[in-house]
Every structure is written in structure tokens, then in C-alpha cells.
Design an enzyme around this catalytic site. Sequence first.
Site, short mmCIF file in Angstrom:
data_model
loop_
_atom_site.label_atom_id
_atom_site.label_comp_id
_atom_site.label_asym_id
_atom_site.label_seq_id
_atom_site.Cartn_x
_atom_site.Cartn_y
_atom_site.Cartn_z
N SER A 1 0.92 -1.28 0.06
CA SER A 1 -0.07 -0.01 -0.02
C SER A 1 0.94 1.27 -0.14
O SER A 1 2.12 1.31 0.54
CB SER A 1 -1.01 0.10 1.16
OG SER A 1 -1.36 1.27 1.31
N TYR B 1 -2.31 -0.67 10.52
CA TYR B 1 -2.37 -1.00 9.04
C TYR B 1 -0.89 -0.41 8.43
O TYR B 1 -0.02 -1.31 7.65
CB TYR B 1 -3.64 -0.64 8.17
CG TYR B 1 -3.56 -0.56 6.85
CD1 TYR B 1 -4.06 -1.55 6.25
CD2 TYR B 1 -3.38 0.59 5.74
CE1 TYR B 1 -4.40 -1.89 4.84
CE2 TYR B 1 -3.56 0.50 4.70
CZ TYR B 1 -3.94 -0.99 4.04
OH TYR B 1 -4.10 -1.06 2.51
P1 NAP Z 1 -11.43 -5.76 -0.27
O1 NAP Z 1 -12.08 -5.48 -1.29
O2 NAP Z 1 -11.62 -5.30 1.14
O3 NAP Z 1 -11.10 -7.33 -0.41
C1 NAP Z 1 -10.30 -8.04 0.65
C2 NAP Z 1 -10.00 -9.48 0.32
O4 NAP Z 1 -9.17 -9.84 1.41
C3 NAP Z 1 -11.29 -10.27 0.10
O5 NAP Z 1 -11.15 -11.12 -0.63
C4 NAP Z 1 -11.13 -10.84 1.66
O6 NAP Z 1 -11.79 -12.31 1.66
C5 NAP Z 1 -9.56 -11.01 1.74
N1 NAP Z 1 -9.42 -11.31 3.06
C6 NAP Z 1 -9.42 -10.53 4.22
N2 NAP Z 1 -8.95 -11.03 5.41
C7 NAP Z 1 -8.54 -12.45 5.04
C8 NAP Z 1 -7.92 -13.41 5.53
N3 NAP Z 1 -7.79 -13.48 6.88
N4 NAP Z 1 -7.80 -14.51 5.07
C9 NAP Z 1 -7.97 -14.63 3.38
N5 NAP Z 1 -8.53 -13.65 2.98
C10 NAP Z 1 -8.86 -12.47 3.51
O7 NAP Z 1 -9.81 -5.16 -0.28
P2 NAP Z 1 -8.93 -4.54 -1.53
O8 NAP Z 1 -9.18 -3.07 -1.64
O9 NAP Z 1 -9.18 -5.43 -2.74
O10 NAP Z 1 -7.48 -4.71 -1.08
C11 NAP Z 1 -6.88 -5.91 -1.46
C12 NAP Z 1 -5.28 -5.35 -1.11
O11 NAP Z 1 -4.92 -4.08 -1.68
C13 NAP Z 1 -5.18 -5.26 0.54
O12 NAP Z 1 -3.77 -6.01 0.83
C14 NAP Z 1 -5.17 -3.85 0.92
O13 NAP Z 1 -4.37 -3.56 2.03
C15 NAP Z 1 -4.46 -3.36 -0.54
N6 NAP Z 1 -4.62 -1.98 -0.71
C16 NAP Z 1 -5.99 -1.42 -0.96
C17 NAP Z 1 -6.25 -0.19 -1.05
C18 NAP Z 1 -7.74 0.36 -1.44
O14 NAP Z 1 -7.72 1.53 -1.59
N7 NAP Z 1 -8.59 -0.41 -1.71
C19 NAP Z 1 -5.26 0.82 -1.04
C20 NAP Z 1 -3.85 0.18 -0.91
C21 NAP Z 1 -3.84 -1.06 -0.54
P3 NAP Z 1 -13.33 -12.31 1.68
O15 NAP Z 1 -14.07 -12.13 0.70
O16 NAP Z 1 -13.75 -13.82 2.16
O17 NAP Z 1 -13.59 -11.57 3.15
#
Ligand code: NAP
Length: 264
Positions: free
Chosen positions: A160, A173
Site C-alpha cells: 500500500s 495497517y
Molecule cells: P477488499 O475489497 O476489502 O477485499 C479484501 C480481500 O481480502 C477479500 O477477498 C477478503 O476475503 C480477503 N481477506 C481478508 N482477510 C482475509 C484473511 N484473513 N484470509 C483470507 N482472505 C482474507 O480489499 P481490496 O481493497 O481489494 O484490498 C486488497 C489489497 O490491496 C489489500 O492488501 C489492501 O491492503 C491493499 N490496498 C487496498 C487499497 C484500496 O484503496 N482499496 C489501497 C492500498 C492497498 P473475503 O471476501 O472472504 O472476506
Amino acid sequence: MPGSTRSAGAHEEEDETMDDLSGRVALVSGGSRGIGAAICSELAAAGAVVAVNYRSSAAAATQVCGDIQAAGGRAQAFAADVGDPRQAAALVASVTESLGSVDILVHNAGLQHTAMAHKMSDQQWDEALAVNLSAAFYLSRAALPAMRAAGSGCVVFVASASGSVAQVGAAGYVAAKHGLIGLTKALALESANKGIRVNAVSPGITDTDMVADLDERAKAGLLARVPLGRMASPEEVAATVAWVIRGASYSTGNVFHVSGGVAM
Ligand code: NAP
């Protein structure tokens, strides 16, 4: 060639760029939604056999697999809480048994709690560290031995912008993502002589459930810091992850920013 299985001699025949992922086994943690789902689609379209990990969204993971199969690719869903060391190890074992040894590991699963540090509970801190950081170690520890034996492999951690610049109200985080970048470098150094590349891709604010869950004020505050003035799409982040796997053959231990200019 989507849908093919990897032949016994695949490792000997591979080229360093992994340009064509036909038959490679890719494990994507948190592949059921958001950025992870987009990464699964992108890797499957390049020919990889994709293991779609999820924790609780079974229906969403099944949908991701169904979409990949409808497009002619191959994918299978695997439930596991990757923040739990035993479940993370068991996940790699069952993917290996069902699909073959893991050639490509993408640790994408993540979560963010919003709380000032002085109000953050033990549970929020522990969960942030477990899912965003420790899981990357657990999964790598389980997947690296086969990669080392094969003399090739690719690991990408979805970090991130908060792994490089701080953010208010998310100390767990921010600490975990900074640690994830340290882990990227440590594993890259340990693995380079075995032909394994380890890199991080660092998104900025991206249009997923993680952001939809934020209140409007927090979202506006984050967006105000983005020089490009908009959120990324999950597909934009996934395209960079795929490029790191397929094209960045001389890069290891690096952080690739997809943050609209937040981290520069
Ligand atoms: P999201 O839409 O909230 O999806 C999170 C995913 O992680 C879901 O598939 C969830 O599974 C899974 N997950 C959460 N905890 C888990 C666990 N303990 N074991 C297995 N799976 C787990 O998140 P996203 O925005 O796509 O984020 C993906 C990555 O990008 C993360 O690492 C996040 O920190 C990073 N990121 C995101 C942003 C942003 O603005 N969105 C910015 C910077 C970095 P379930 O569906 O089963 O809950």
C-alpha cells in the site's frame, strides 16, 4: 493456453520473463473481491491456473472462478484464513495437491481498521498485523521450498502507499504495510540465487469494498491527497501485478507504486 495443466518439464522449459503463464499455478490470497479478484482474472487470462483464496465470501470466490471458467480459463476456490499460520500452510498444501506446486504467489488479502492508536484495541492491532504482514510470511514459508527446488518462482505482495507514507487512524495497517516492504526485501535477497523474484506492488486509494466501507469524510480526505485526483480501478492495480510477474524479469526486492502520485 488457458485450461492446460503444467507438464513435468515446465520448469526446465520456462523463460525468465514468465511472459506466457500457461499451466503455471498462481495462488492469490483474498482473491474473492476487489483487487484480488481482478488479479485472478488477469493471471487466468494469461494462462495461469488460479487458486482463488477467500476467508468468508464463498459465493464471491465461486463467482470469480465461474467468470474465469466462462472465459476459457481454469480456477478453483480455496477457503482459509491466511492470518492463521496453520491455515496458511494447509492452504498451500491443498493447492499443491489439487493443482500442482505453486509457481506464483500473490499475497493480496488485507484489511484496515479505522482507529487512532490511543483507541486501537489489541484485537484490531493483532488482526492488522496477522492479515497484512504475518500472512505474507506464513504463505511464503510454505510456498518457497518448492520454488527453491524448482529453481524458479515469483512472489508479489500487495502492499500500500501506506507502506511508504503514513496515514492517520490506521497505525496497525501502516506498521504492517511498512513491515511487508521490509519482508519483500528480505525474501528477495534470500531467494535471488534460486531464481525466485520477490516484489511488492503498492496501490493508493482503489475503488473496492475496503474504500466503500470508509465514511465520506475519510474518503474525501484520502482523495484530496492524490495528485491524479481519482481512485485507481482494481484492474489498474491488477495490470501492474501481472506485469511484475510476466515482464519485470530483472526486478527483485522492489516496490512498484500504483498510487496516482501519492508515493513519489
Ligand atoms: P477488499 O475489497 O476489502 O477485499 C479484501 C480481500 O481480502 C477479500 O477477498 C477478503 O476475503 C480477503 N481477506 C481478508 N482477510 C482475509 C484473511 N484473513 N484470509 C483470507 N482472505 C482474507 O480489499 P481490496 O481493497 O481489494 O484490498 C486488497 C489489497 O490491496 C489489500 O492488501 C489492501 O491492503 C491493499 N490496498 C487496498 C487499497 C484500496 O484503496 N482499496 C489501497 C492500498 C492497498 P473475503 O471476501 O472472504 O472476506
